[in-house]
Design a protein around this motif. Structure first.
Motif, PDB file in Angstrom:
ATOM      1  N   LYS A  65       0.952  -1.034   0.119  1.00 50.47           N
ATOM      2  CA  LYS A  65      -0.248  -0.199   0.055  1.00 50.47           C
ATOM      3  C   LYS A  65       0.677   1.186  -0.282  1.00 50.47           C
ATOM      4  O   LYS A  65       0.552   2.633  -0.911  1.00 50.47           O
ATOM      5  N   VAL A  66       2.152   0.961   0.559  1.00 51.05           N
ATOM      6  CA  VAL A  66       2.756   2.470   0.816  1.00 51.05           C
ATOM      7  C   VAL A  66       3.412   2.687  -0.604  1.00 51.05           C
ATOM      8  O   VAL A  66       3.638   3.853  -1.204  1.00 51.05           O
ATOM      9  N   THR A  67       4.088   1.325  -1.025  1.00 52.98           N
ATOM     10  CA  THR A  67       4.639   1.718  -2.549  1.00 52.98           C
ATOM     11  C   THR A  67       4.146   1.997  -2.909  1.00 52.98           C
ATOM     12  O   THR A  67       4.295   3.368  -4.177  1.00 52.98           O
ATOM     13  N   LEU A  68       2.324   1.520  -3.743  1.00 54.96           N
ATOM     14  CA  LEU A  68       1.192   1.922  -4.169  1.00 54.96           C
ATOM     15  C   LEU A  68       0.952   3.615  -4.396  1.00 54.96           C
ATOM     16  O   LEU A  68       1.005   4.283  -5.508  1.00 54.96           O
ATOM     17  N   SER A  69       0.976   4.141  -3.132  1.00 54.49           N
ATOM     18  CA  SER A  69       0.762   5.330  -2.638  1.00 54.49           C
ATOM     19  C   SER A  69       1.573   6.054  -2.964  1.00 54.49           C
ATOM     20  O   SER A  69       1.233   7.592  -4.263  1.00 54.49           O
ATOM     21  N   ALA A  70       2.897   6.261  -3.031  1.00 53.43           N
ATOM     22  CA  ALA A  70       3.843   7.036  -3.147  1.00 53.43           C
ATOM     23  C   ALA A  70       3.734   6.453  -5.245  1.00 53.43           C
ATOM     24  O   ALA A  70       4.553   7.597  -5.644  1.00 53.43           O
ATOM     25  N   LEU A  71       3.638   5.532  -5.993  1.00 56.53           N
ATOM     26  CA  LEU A  71       4.023   5.835  -6.887  1.00 56.53           C
ATOM     27  C   LEU A  71       2.660   6.629  -8.352  1.00 56.53           C
ATOM     28  O   LEU A  71       2.695   7.107  -8.707  1.00 56.53           O
ATOM     29  N   LEU A  72       1.103   6.217  -7.207  1.00 56.42           N
ATOM     30  CA  LEU A  72       0.178   6.418  -7.922  1.00 56.42           C
ATOM     31  C   LEU A  72      -0.127   8.125  -7.057  1.00 56.42           C
ATOM     32  O   LEU A  72      -0.898   8.689  -8.494  1.00 56.42           O
ATOM     33  N   VAL A  73      -0.433   8.087  -5.877  1.00 59.84           N
ATOM     34  CA  VAL A  73      -0.896   9.498  -5.395  1.00 59.84           C
ATOM     35  C   VAL A  73      -0.938  10.657  -5.865  1.00 59.84           C
ATOM     36  O   VAL A  73      -1.122  11.123  -6.432  1.00 59.84           O
ATOM     37  N   PRO A  74       0.720  11.110  -6.381  1.00 61.22           N
ATOM     38  CA  PRO A  74       1.058  12.053  -6.590  1.00 61.22           C
ATOM     39  C   PRO A  74       0.760  12.766  -7.925  1.00 61.22           C
ATOM     40  O   PRO A  74       0.574  13.927  -8.554  1.00 61.22           O
ATOM     41  N   ALA A  75       0.534  11.349  -8.868  1.00 61.52           N
ATOM     42  CA  ALA A  75      -0.139  12.257  -9.972  1.00 61.52           C
ATOM     43  C   ALA A  75      -1.139  12.027 -10.174  1.00 61.52           C
ATOM     44  O   ALA A  75      -1.566  12.955 -10.541  1.00 61.52           O
ATOM     45  N   LEU A  76      -1.965  11.407  -9.348  1.00 57.92           N
ATOM     46  CA  LEU A  76      -3.578  11.489  -9.036  1.00 57.92           C
ATOM     47  C   LEU A  76      -4.021  12.389  -9.003  1.00 57.92           C
ATOM     48  O   LEU A  76      -4.399  12.916  -9.795  1.00 57.92           O
ATOM     49  N   ILE A  77      -3.022  12.743  -7.855  1.00 59.27           N
ATOM     50  CA  ILE A  77      -4.006  14.067  -7.316  1.00 59.27           C
ATOM     51  C   ILE A  77      -3.987  15.381  -8.049  1.00 59.27           C
ATOM     52  O   ILE A  77      -5.196  16.071  -8.095  1.00 59.27           O
ATOM     53  N   TYR A  78      -2.852  15.193  -8.746  1.00 65.97           N
ATOM     54  CA  TYR A  78      -2.981  16.823  -9.663  1.00 65.97           C
ATOM     55  C   TYR A  78      -4.252  16.483 -11.121  1.00 65.97           C
ATOM     56  O   TYR A  78      -3.951  17.408 -11.932  1.00 65.97           O
ATOM     57  N   ILE A  79      -4.286  15.227 -11.684  1.00 61.61           N
ATOM     58  CA  ILE A  79      -5.302  15.344 -12.118  1.00 61.61           C
ATOM     59  C   ILE A  79      -6.786  15.455 -11.835  1.00 61.61           C
ATOM     60  O   ILE A  79      -7.181  16.068 -12.669  1.00 61.61           O
ATOM     61  N   LEU A  80      -6.903  15.698 -10.744  1.00 65.03           N
ATOM     62  CA  LEU A  80      -8.837  15.573 -10.186  1.00 65.03           C
ATOM     63  C   LEU A  80      -8.201  17.029 -10.346  1.00 65.03           C
ATOM     64  O   LEU A  80      -9.040  17.261  -9.733  1.00 65.03           O
ATOM     65  N   VAL A  81      -7.561  17.475  -9.806  1.00 67.44           N
ATOM     66  CA  VAL A  81      -7.584  19.104  -8.551  1.00 67.44           C
ATOM     67  C   VAL A  81      -7.358  19.789 -10.220  1.00 67.44           C
ATOM     68  O   VAL A  81      -8.038  20.185 -10.351  1.00 67.44           O
ATOM     69  N   GLY A  82      -6.510  19.309 -10.942  1.00 63.66           N
ATOM     70  CA  GLY A  82      -6.420  19.615 -12.795  1.00 63.66           C
ATOM     71  C   GLY A  82      -8.444  19.964 -13.342  1.00 63.66           C
ATOM     72  O   GLY A  82      -8.449  21.087 -13.441  1.00 63.66           O
ATOM     73  N   LEU A  83      -8.604  18.640 -13.208  1.00 66.55           N
ATOM     74  CA  LEU A  83      -9.754  18.191 -13.754  1.00 66.55           C
ATOM     75  C   LEU A  83     -10.677  19.413 -13.153  1.00 66.55           C
ATOM     76  O   LEU A  83     -11.700  19.802 -13.462  1.00 66.55           O
ATOM     77  N   ALA A  84     -10.760  19.134 -11.540  1.00 63.20           N
ATOM     78  CA  ALA A  84     -11.890  20.147 -10.749  1.00 63.20           C
ATOM     79  C   ALA A  84     -11.613  21.846 -11.696  1.00 63.20           C
ATOM     80  O   ALA A  84     -12.956  22.720 -11.227  1.00 63.20           O
ATOM     81  N   ARG A  85     -10.421  22.236 -11.133  1.00 61.92           N
ATOM     82  CA  ARG A  85     -10.359  23.226 -12.141  1.00 61.92           C
ATOM     83  C   ARG A  85     -11.189  23.859 -13.191  1.00 61.92           C
ATOM     84  O   ARG A  85     -11.707  25.020 -13.714  1.00 61.92           O
ATOM     85  N   ARG A  86     -11.119  22.973 -14.117  1.00 62.26           N
ATOM     86  CA  ARG A  86     -11.519  23.252 -15.402  1.00 62.26           C
ATOM     87  C   ARG A  86     -12.962  22.889 -15.465  1.00 62.26           C
ATOM     88  O   ARG A  86     -14.386  23.661 -15.924  1.00 62.26           O
ATOM     89  N   LEU A  87     -13.866  22.062 -14.461  1.00 63.66           N
ATOM     90  CA  LEU A  87     -15.117  21.883 -14.525  1.00 63.66           C
ATOM     91  C   LEU A  87     -14.970  23.402 -13.607  1.00 63.66           C
ATOM     92  O   LEU A  87     -17.039  23.148 -14.286  1.00 63.66           O
ATOM     93  N   ASP A  88     -14.895  23.744 -12.885  1.00 64.06           N
ATOM     94  CA  ASP A  88     -14.851  24.926 -11.989  1.00 64.06           C
ATOM     95  C   ASP A  88     -14.954  26.411 -13.046  1.00 64.06           C
ATOM     96  O   ASP A  88     -16.039  26.930 -12.662  1.00 64.06           O
ATOM     97  N   ALA A  89     -14.883  26.233 -13.544  1.00 57.70           N
ATOM     98  CA  ALA A  89     -14.661  26.985 -14.682  1.00 57.70           C
ATOM     99  C   ALA A  89     -15.484  27.607 -15.560  1.00 57.70           C
ATOM    100  O   ALA A  89     -16.373  28.731 -16.015  1.00 57.70           O
ATOM    101  N   ARG A  90     -16.540  26.585 -15.633  1.00 62.30           N
ATOM    102  CA  ARG A  90     -17.812  26.636 -16.024  1.00 62.30           C
ATOM    103  C   ARG A  90     -18.498  26.304 -14.861  1.00 62.30           C
ATOM    104  O   ARG A  90     -18.613  25.618 -13.609  1.00 62.30           O
ATOM    105  N   PRO A  91     -19.687  27.390 -15.714  1.00 58.27           N
ATOM    106  CA  PRO A  91     -20.423  27.705 -14.449  1.00 58.27           C
ATOM    107  C   PRO A  91     -21.804  25.883 -14.665  1.00 58.27           C
ATOM    108  O   PRO A  91     -21.662  25.106 -15.683  1.00 58.27           O
ATOM    109  N   MET A  92     -22.218  25.820 -13.588  1.00 52.92           N
ATOM    110  CA  MET A  92     -23.077  23.855 -13.770  1.00 52.92           C
ATOM    111  C   MET A  92     -24.460  24.212 -14.019  1.00 52.92           C
ATOM    112  O   MET A  92     -25.456  24.930 -13.456  1.00 52.92           O
ATOM    113  N   ASP A  93     -24.644  23.112 -14.684  1.00 50.46           N
ATOM    114  CA  ASP A  93     -25.913  23.620 -15.643  1.00 50.46           C
ATOM    115  C   ASP A  93     -27.015  22.749 -14.663  1.00 50.46           C
ATOM    116  O   ASP A  93     -26.659  21.095 -15.114  1.00 50.46           O
ATOM    117  N   ILE A  94     -27.891  22.919 -13.958  1.00 47.19           N
ATOM    118  CA  ILE A  94     -28.972  21.781 -12.648  1.00 47.19           C
ATOM    119  C   ILE A  94     -30.212  22.040 -13.938  1.00 47.19           C
ATOM    120  O   ILE A  94     -31.166  21.012 -13.280  1.00 47.19           O
TER     121      ILE A  94
END
Length: 229
Positions: free
Chosen positions: A199-228
């Motif tokens: 688990k420590v090995t996978l955390s060190a390998l995967l989490v740093p890249a995934l966090i940038y992907i999700l934060v970047g995706l979130a910022r792009r989504l939030d740049a446009r107003p949500m149509d509900i």
């Protein structure tokens, strides 16, 4: 003569990223336990497949803490108990119901074996989830605060904060789950060491890249107003 009431203020639009993360988080909470019934080999490492869903939980809660603050991330973790407990109760109900007479015996026996976990495994999963996820959010937010940043202010050291919080929370998760689920049933020292290393090995390998992907995706989504509508 009374003055006309002022028009009500429009309700604030929900965050698109937070809405998406909440749905994804609930799904990962439910599927993690199912995937954990299989052990997979990754090179020399043997790890329960549920770790992949659990790492996504860690990354999602860290991304929410980064963008929306610690309080919102902790709220997401607490709400996660709802799909977790409901899915466990539904699993127990379905497991206890008699199978259809024409069901393939191989599928029937495999399902009963896979879902027929002991109460200690269920309890260990619930406690480990709540403790480790809360610890992850707390550590991530503390590390962000120690750098002088606030929610949504830059992402300096994001990969390092996410990696450290994930590794430490995974260590706690392993200790709690294995001890609660299997202590006294068989020697757990080697199991803890092996799962912790994986688990420590996978955390060190995967989490740093995934966090940038999700934060970047979130910022792009939030740049446009949500149509509900």
């Amino acid at each position: 003569m009374t003055e006309p009431a002022a028009p009500a203020s429009p309700a604030p639009m929900p965050s698109t990223s937070l809405f998406l993360f909440a749905i994804l988080y609930g799904g990962m909470v439910c599927i993690a336990g199912v995937l954990g019934n299989k052990q997979v080999a990754i090179g020399p490492l043997a790890v329960e497949a549920g770790i992949f869903a659990f790492l996504l939980l860690v990354v999602i809660s860290s991304a929410v803490a980064e963008l929306h603050g610690q309080a919102m991330a902790n709220r997401l973790v607490r709400i996660g108990f709802v799909p977790l407990i409901v899915s466990l109760l539904l699993s127990l109900i379905v497991w206890s119901l008699p199978p259809a007479p024409d069901m393939d015996p191989a599928y029937r026996d495999a399902f009963q074996l896979m879902m027929g976990q002991t109460w200690r495994i269920w309890l260990g999963g619930i406690i480990a989830y709540g403790t480790s996820q809360t610890l992850n959010v707390t550590l991530f937010s503390w590390l962000k605060g120690s750098k002088g940043g606030a929610a949504g202010e830059g992402h300096r050291g994001l990969w390092l904060r996410a990696g450290i919080a994930s590794i430490l929370s995974q260590i706690v998760d392993t200790l709690l789950f294995v001890t609660i689920a299997f202590y006294g049933v068989f020697p757990i020292g080697e199991l803890i060491a092996g799962q912790m290393l994986a688990k420590v090995t996978l955390s060190a390998l995967l989490v740093p890249a995934l966090i940038y992907i999700l934060v970047g995706l979130a910022r792009r989504l939030d740049a446009r107003p949500m149509d509900i509508r």
